[in-house]
Every structure is written in C-alpha cells, then in structure tokens.
Design a protein around this motif. Structure first.
Motif, mmCIF file in Angstrom:
data_model
loop_
_atom_site.group_PDB
_atom_site.id
_atom_site.type_symbol
_atom_site.label_atom_id
_atom_site.label_comp_id
_atom_site.label_asym_id
_atom_site.label_seq_id
_atom_site.Cartn_x
_atom_site.Cartn_y
_atom_site.Cartn_z
ATOM 1 N N LYS A 138 15.437 21.325 4.386
ATOM 2 C CA LYS A 138 16.638 20.637 4.568
ATOM 3 C C LYS A 138 17.256 19.794 4.117
ATOM 4 N N ASN A 139 17.280 20.066 2.482
ATOM 5 C CA ASN A 139 17.861 19.243 1.662
ATOM 6 C C ASN A 139 17.815 17.513 1.773
ATOM 7 N N THR A 140 16.999 17.088 2.272
ATOM 8 C CA THR A 140 16.073 15.854 2.766
ATOM 9 C C THR A 140 15.121 14.750 2.399
ATOM 10 N N VAL A 141 15.510 13.728 2.358
ATOM 11 C CA VAL A 141 14.327 12.773 2.271
ATOM 12 C C VAL A 141 14.148 11.692 2.287
ATOM 13 N N TYR A 142 13.041 11.372 2.808
ATOM 14 C CA TYR A 142 12.525 10.287 3.730
ATOM 15 C C TYR A 142 11.504 9.122 3.318
ATOM 16 N N LEU A 143 11.954 8.042 3.804
ATOM 17 C CA LEU A 143 11.268 6.812 3.373
ATOM 18 C C LEU A 143 10.509 6.757 4.827
ATOM 19 N N GLN A 144 9.628 6.685 5.226
ATOM 20 C CA GLN A 144 8.367 5.906 6.699
ATOM 21 C C GLN A 144 8.103 4.664 5.347
ATOM 22 N N MET A 145 8.728 3.912 6.628
ATOM 23 C CA MET A 145 8.235 2.315 6.474
ATOM 24 C C MET A 145 7.454 1.915 7.545
ATOM 25 N N ASN A 146 6.195 1.144 7.117
ATOM 26 C CA ASN A 146 5.180 0.447 7.561
ATOM 27 C C ASN A 146 4.978 -0.955 8.120
ATOM 28 N N SER A 147 4.309 -1.016 8.646
ATOM 29 C CA SER A 147 4.112 -2.782 8.827
ATOM 30 C C SER A 147 5.195 -3.832 8.455
ATOM 31 N N LEU A 148 6.432 -3.040 8.492
ATOM 32 C CA LEU A 148 7.416 -3.925 8.245
ATOM 33 C C LEU A 148 7.498 -5.378 8.080
ATOM 34 N N LYS A 149 7.797 -6.349 7.216
ATOM 35 C CA LYS A 149 7.621 -7.615 7.094
ATOM 36 C C LYS A 149 9.754 -8.489 7.081
ATOM 37 N N PRO A 150 9.797 -9.780 7.061
ATOM 38 C CA PRO A 150 11.138 -10.084 6.727
ATOM 39 C C PRO A 150 11.401 -9.914 5.642
ATOM 40 N N GLU A 151 10.377 -9.486 4.615
ATOM 41 C CA GLU A 151 11.337 -9.599 3.101
ATOM 42 C C GLU A 151 11.465 -8.170 2.673
ATOM 43 N N ASP A 152 11.824 -7.665 3.594
ATOM 44 C CA ASP A 152 11.988 -6.118 3.074
ATOM 45 C C ASP A 152 13.248 -6.210 4.298
ATOM 46 N N THR A 153 13.877 -7.013 5.083
ATOM 47 C CA THR A 153 15.511 -6.864 5.041
ATOM 48 C C THR A 153 16.259 -6.745 4.108
ATOM 49 N N ALA A 154 17.409 -5.796 4.122
ATOM 50 C CA ALA A 154 17.978 -5.772 2.722
ATOM 51 C C ALA A 154 18.872 -4.361 3.372
#
Length: 121
Positions: A76-92
C-alpha cells in the motif's frame, strides 16, 4: 523522487491512542527506509521512530519506546505510527520522512507536510 502525505493527527486526551499514516507516491517505495519525526512549539525537530525497507529493523527514541510502534505496508506504499498511552508532551507536528538505504535517525531526503497531534491533560 518520493512524495509523502501524512494523515491521522488530531486532538486527544492523555492516555488515548492515535494512528498516523503516511502515504508515499513515486518510485521504489520499497527501497526507502521510513521515519517519523516531530516538532513541538519552540523546539527543534526530533527523531521518533524509523523502519527499514523490509520492516525487519526498527528504531525508536527513548521517549516513545514501549508506547509507539512503527510499521509499513509496502503493498500500500504506506507507513504507520501507532501511538498509545499518549502524553501531553507528545504534542507536536509529526512528519513522515524517507531516505534511500539503511535505517538511521538522521539524514532523511524526503519529507511530508506534517500532521498535528495535540494531547490534552
């Protein structure tokens, strides 16, 4: 030449999950290592995760190890980033990037336009 388009960002609460996608177009997607980077307001862009062309090798920043998972679907010519347990410092703003060759944390040649991730406390 590779064109990259990210999607999947949004506003979530701390502890929630998000999955970012990066669709690539152009030639020889399978020849490229893919990476995710992020840039928070007032900070420099930083490495988040990377994956080899085959998916057999991955690398993560210490700050996301155990919470984020990078994967790719070459059909599918696609890359993914699964992000769990997100924190406020992940804001970007999260950017997808591609480079020809091996997995590294630097020296990427092609970049997407970015997708905003905001994590509220």
């Amino acid at each position: 030449q590779v064109q990259l388009v990210e999607s999947g960002g949004g506003l979530v609460q701390a502890g929630d999950s998000l999955r970012l996608s990066c669709a690539a177009s152009g030639r020889s997607f399978v020849s490229y290592a893919m990476g995710w980077f992020r840039q928070a307001p007032g900070k420099e862009r930083e490495f988040v995760a990377a994956i080899s062309w085959s998916g057999g090798r991955t690398a993560y920043a210490d700050s996301v190890k155990g919470r984020f998972t990078i994967s790719r679907d070459n059909a599918k010519n696609t890359v993914y980033l699964q992000m769990n347990s997100l924190k406020p410092e992940d804001t970007a703003v999260y950017y997808c990037a591609a480079r020809f060759g091996i997995v590294t944390t630097v020296a990427y040649d092609y970049w997407g336009q970015g997708t905003q991730v905001t994590v509220s406390s």
